[in-house]
Design a protein around this motif. Structure first.
Motif, PDB file in Angstrom:
ATOM      1  N   VAL A 564       0.881  -1.166   0.000  1.00  0.00           N
ATOM      2  CA  VAL A 564       0.000   0.000   0.000  1.00  0.00           C
ATOM      3  C   VAL A 564       0.915   1.211   0.000  1.00  0.00           C
ATOM      4  N   GLN A 565       0.858   1.997  -1.054  1.00  0.00           N
ATOM      5  CA  GLN A 565       1.801   3.105  -1.182  1.00  0.00           C
ATOM      6  C   GLN A 565       1.334   4.355  -0.463  1.00  0.00           C
ATOM      7  N   ALA A 566       0.020   4.521  -0.351  1.00  0.00           N
ATOM      8  CA  ALA A 566      -0.506   5.702   0.326  1.00  0.00           C
ATOM      9  C   ALA A 566      -1.881   5.395   0.899  1.00  0.00           C
ATOM     10  N   VAL A 567      -2.179   6.042   2.018  1.00  0.00           N
ATOM     11  CA  VAL A 567      -3.512   5.999   2.607  1.00  0.00           C
ATOM     12  C   VAL A 567      -4.008   7.433   2.730  1.00  0.00           C
ATOM     13  N   VAL A 568      -5.238   7.661   2.286  1.00  0.00           N
ATOM     14  CA  VAL A 568      -5.876   8.959   2.465  1.00  0.00           C
ATOM     15  C   VAL A 568      -6.768   8.853   3.693  1.00  0.00           C
ATOM     16  N   ALA A 575     -14.988  15.527   5.176  1.00  0.00           N
ATOM     17  CA  ALA A 575     -13.961  15.406   4.137  1.00  0.00           C
ATOM     18  C   ALA A 575     -14.012  14.065   3.421  1.00  0.00           C
ATOM     19  N   ASP A 576     -15.000  13.223   3.733  1.00  0.00           N
ATOM     20  CA  ASP A 576     -15.044  11.880   3.137  1.00  0.00           C
ATOM     21  C   ASP A 576     -15.101  11.933   1.610  1.00  0.00           C
ATOM     22  N   GLY A 577     -15.916  12.824   1.077  1.00  0.00           N
ATOM     23  CA  GLY A 577     -16.033  12.906  -0.365  1.00  0.00           C
ATOM     24  C   GLY A 577     -14.736  13.338  -1.022  1.00  0.00           C
ATOM     25  N   TYR A 578     -14.063  14.320  -0.416  1.00  0.00           N
ATOM     26  CA  TYR A 578     -12.788  14.780  -0.970  1.00  0.00           C
ATOM     27  C   TYR A 578     -11.733  13.678  -0.870  1.00  0.00           C
ATOM     28  N   ILE A 597     -11.726   6.383   6.258  1.00  0.00           N
ATOM     29  CA  ILE A 597     -12.735   7.379   6.632  1.00  0.00           C
ATOM     30  C   ILE A 597     -13.479   6.935   7.890  1.00  0.00           C
ATOM     31  N   ARG A 598     -12.824   6.075   8.675  1.00  0.00           N
ATOM     32  CA  ARG A 598     -13.447   5.614   9.920  1.00  0.00           C
ATOM     33  C   ARG A 598     -13.659   6.778  10.888  1.00  0.00           C
ATOM     34  N   ASN A 599     -14.605   6.623  11.761  1.00  0.00           N
ATOM     35  CA  ASN A 599     -14.894   7.637  12.782  1.00  0.00           C
ATOM     36  C   ASN A 599     -13.934   7.458  13.957  1.00  0.00           C
ATOM     37  N   GLU A 600     -12.653   7.729  13.670  1.00  0.00           N
ATOM     38  CA  GLU A 600     -11.603   7.620  14.690  1.00  0.00           C
ATOM     39  C   GLU A 600     -10.796   8.908  14.682  1.00  0.00           C
ATOM     40  N   LYS A 601     -10.128   9.196  15.805  1.00  0.00           N
ATOM     41  CA  LYS A 601      -9.278  10.378  15.878  1.00  0.00           C
ATOM     42  C   LYS A 601      -8.096  10.217  14.927  1.00  0.00           C
TER      43      LYS A 601
END
Length: 663
Positions: A564-568, A575-578, A597-601
């Motif tokens: 996995v080269q990158a995680v957004v 910001a989920d859509g972006y 996009i989990r609901n985590e800090k």
């Protein structure tokens, strides 16, 4: 016979001494400093005790701690003897067997009287070892009559030593080394006394089980491993390396990064998970580009071949115990279990690809103009490795080689070997490895004529010289007796990020297999000629090479190799859509990307993806979505960089290009 001897020293001087003078005497005559520093001597190149008398004219070099390789070998051998003496002092009735030195220490195998030893016994044994060292017991070499020594071992209940002594050839000189009243049968050499060892430079590491002579049908023994060095600093550095190696263990990282797993149902074979197989595929693509550019032609050969083929190649007689063998007829009776029919035709899973490549070469008539013919295979092989020898990805039963065989004329050998040296050099440097090149020479048991072995060894030497690698910069060394049974071989020993070495690539120059399997080509003279077959590999096996890479990089793969080269990752749900747009842009640029996009800090997400060794984390929130930017956190670096989405995509796309495709 003259009573005076001429002893040549390294500085070119010659000393005349009386027969029976020892190297220790000569060291004392040169000066008190050397007498104190001397540990042993090389007499006509042979390592000997300082106290062993000189009996003929000779060259003499005194060994001190500056001669680190010799000094470490001596010290580790002595630590093993001190270990054995300490164990017998603390546990009377324990029998001793063997205690060799190893690459970083020593071990000794014991037959305890009452119970197997455990790790809890080690502190007391270490204490007794330090007491023996403090007593500075002289280590004295004695020559024994064979029968007298056997009788002594038997009388003292040392059955293993008595058995070994009885099997040594008649007339062979049997030597023991005595420290006070304790002694062990040993060829030596040793340090002058136990006091030459540093009591702060060793550590006992662990206890394991072993078998007498490595045979599980023999009595079980307790093996105590230790590490030994010349001083406390070297020991501390070694223990630090071990701690770092434990952090880099490919089995632990493989689990943490969800790369692969092993389980009993397929013991010795690997279950590759999607992330792990992504690494495999990147390596496979990289190697295909390399071999295509170098003029190789890829082939695929059967997994199972008739035993007669393996018999013709010589593997059936030399390697059968390591092959998975399959009879074509296995009647089954309820009372007796499987019975193999005497009429069965035997097959075997291939342990290597070379005989199959010869069969491809033999299809059709080959001309001298067709050579060199370079056949390459990502070849899956099986070897029946002992259960106890299996180790993660490093030693498995099913493996895939980056295997190739170059069929060439006699006049092409050196250039083909030189070209391979250059290819291997480029590939290893792409992965960040330095390496040493070694030439393994003819073993005692071998096929082929002496003339053929002479030619093959000389050709490989010349190829390495033409490649500019037959020098100290490349660790050039020749290894007598370590070649394959059919050919000498060049070996590439990689050095990883923490200084460990791994033997990986090989090149073998073989005249035996083409002869045994009747490979031929039509020469310029119209006659039939044998090709020479160069066996070569660079990764060795994909499994082991990936294991080495995991440990070399500590799981922090360069961007082009990372599964996995990158995680957004989002800061807020707004910001989920972006985040999806960012991931889509990166994917379109050819990057392997995931979204979080989990609901985590965000701190939790950063920590989790750091543990998973994701190279690049792109953090987005409301501001980033409004400004179409990303905050990039690079694994292993402090802080973050904010840049536009287009800049980030361009930067990561450039960084993710494999090294062989960069401008």
């Amino acid at each position: 016979m003259s009573e005076m001897l001429k002893i040549a020293l390294p500085d070119g001087s010659v000393r005349e001494v009386a027969r029976g003078t020892t190297p220790a005497d000569i060291a004392a005559a040169i000066g008190p400093g050397l007498a104190k520093a001397a540990l042993a001597a090389r007499v006509d190149g042979e390592l000997r005790d300082l106290g062993r008398p000189l009996e003929a004219d000779a060259t003499l070099a005194l060994v001190t701690a500056r001669d680190e390789a010799d000094a470490l070998e001596l010290a580790r051998h002595d630590y093993a003897h001190v270990l054995a003496e300490a164990v017998q002092n603390l546990f009377p009735g324990t029998q001793i067997t063997f205690g060799p030195s190893t690459d970083d220490g020593f071990y000794y195998d014991f037959a305890p009287k009452d119970r197997p030893f455990t790790d809890e016994d080690l502190p007391a044994i270490e204490g007794e070892m330090r007491a023996i060292i403090a007593r500075n017991e002289p280590l004295v070499r004695e020559v024994w009559d064979r029968d007298d020594l056997i009788a002594k071992w038997q009388a003292e209940g040392e059955a293993f030593k008595a058995e070994w002594a009885a099997e040594l050839p008649q007339g062979e000189e049997l030597t023991v080394y005595r420290a006070g009243t304790w002694m062990d049968m040993c060829r030596g050499p040793h340090l002058p006394s136990t006091g030459k060892l540093d009591p702060a430079a060793f550590k006992l590491m662990r206890v394991s089980g072993a078998y007498w002579r490595g045979d599980q049908n023999n009595p079980q023994l307790s093996r105590i491993y230790g590490t030994g060095w010349l001083n406390k600093k070297q020991l501390a550095e070694h223990l630090t390396r071990l701690e770092e190696a434990a952090k880099r263990d490919h089995r632990r990282l493989g689990q943490d990064m969800d790369l692969f797993h092993l389980q009993q149902e397929a013991h010795g074979s690997v279950f590759w998970h999607p992330h792990g197989f992504t690494i495999w595929r990147q390596l496979e693509s990289y190697m295909r580009r390399a071999i295509d550019a170098a003029g190789y032609r890829e082939v695929k050969t059967p997994q199972v071949m008739d035993a007669r083929q393996w018999e013709a190649s010589g593997h059936w007689g030399k390697y059968r115990e390591n092959m998975f063998v399959i009879p074509d007829e296995v009647p089954n009776t309820e009372d007796e279990g499987p019975v193999i029919s005497g009429d069965a035709d035997w097959m075997a899973l291939k342990p290597m690809n070379c005989p199959a490549h010869v069969l491809i070469f033999r299809q059709g008539i080959k001309s001298y103009r067709d050579l060199p013919l370079r056949l390459y295979e990502h070849g899956c092989c099986h070897r029946n490795e002992p259960h106890g020898a299996l180790h993660g990805l490093m030693r498995v039963r099913q493996f895939t080689q980056d295997d190739a065989h170059i069929f060439c004329r006699e006049d092409q050998i050196v250039e083909e070997a030189r070209a391979f040296c250059a290819l291997a050099d480029r590939i290893y440097k792409d992965f960040g490895f330095s390496y040493a090149v070694k030439l393994a020479l003819r073993p005692e048991k071998r096929f082929g004529s002496e003339a053929d072995w002479d030619k093959a060894e000389a050709e490989l030497r010349e190829a390495v010289a033409r490649a500019g690698m037959a020098n100290a910069e490349y660790g050039w060394e020749e290894l007598p007796g370590e070649g394959a049974f059919y050919a000498p071989k060049l070996e590439w020993h990689l050095t990883d990020a923490i200084g460990r070495t791994w033997q990986v690539g090989t090149l073998q120059s073989d005249r035996v297999l083409p002869e045994r399997l009747d490979a031929s080509y039509v020469g310029e003279d119209g006659g039939k000629h044998r090709p020479v077959m160069l066996h070569r590999a660079i990764f060795g096996s994909y499994e082991r090479f990936i294991g080495i890479l995991i440990e070399h990089y500590a799981g922090r793969f360069p961007l082009w190799l990372a599964p996995v080269q990158a995680v957004v990752a989002t800061i807020v749900s707004d910001a989920d859509g972006y985040a999806g747009e960012v991931a889509a842009a990166l994917t379109a640029a050819g990057l392997r990307v995931e979204t979080d996009i989990r609901n985590e800090k965000i701190n939790y997400k950063v920590r989790e993806h750091s543990l998973a060794k994701v190279p690049q984390l792109l953090v987005v929130g409301r501001r980033e979505a409004e400004e179409r930017t990303v905050a990039i956190r690079t694994l292993g670096e402090e802080g973050q960089r904010v840049m536009s989405l287009d800049e980030a995509v361009a930067m990561l796309r450039a960084e993710a290009v494999p090294p062989d495709l960069r401008p």
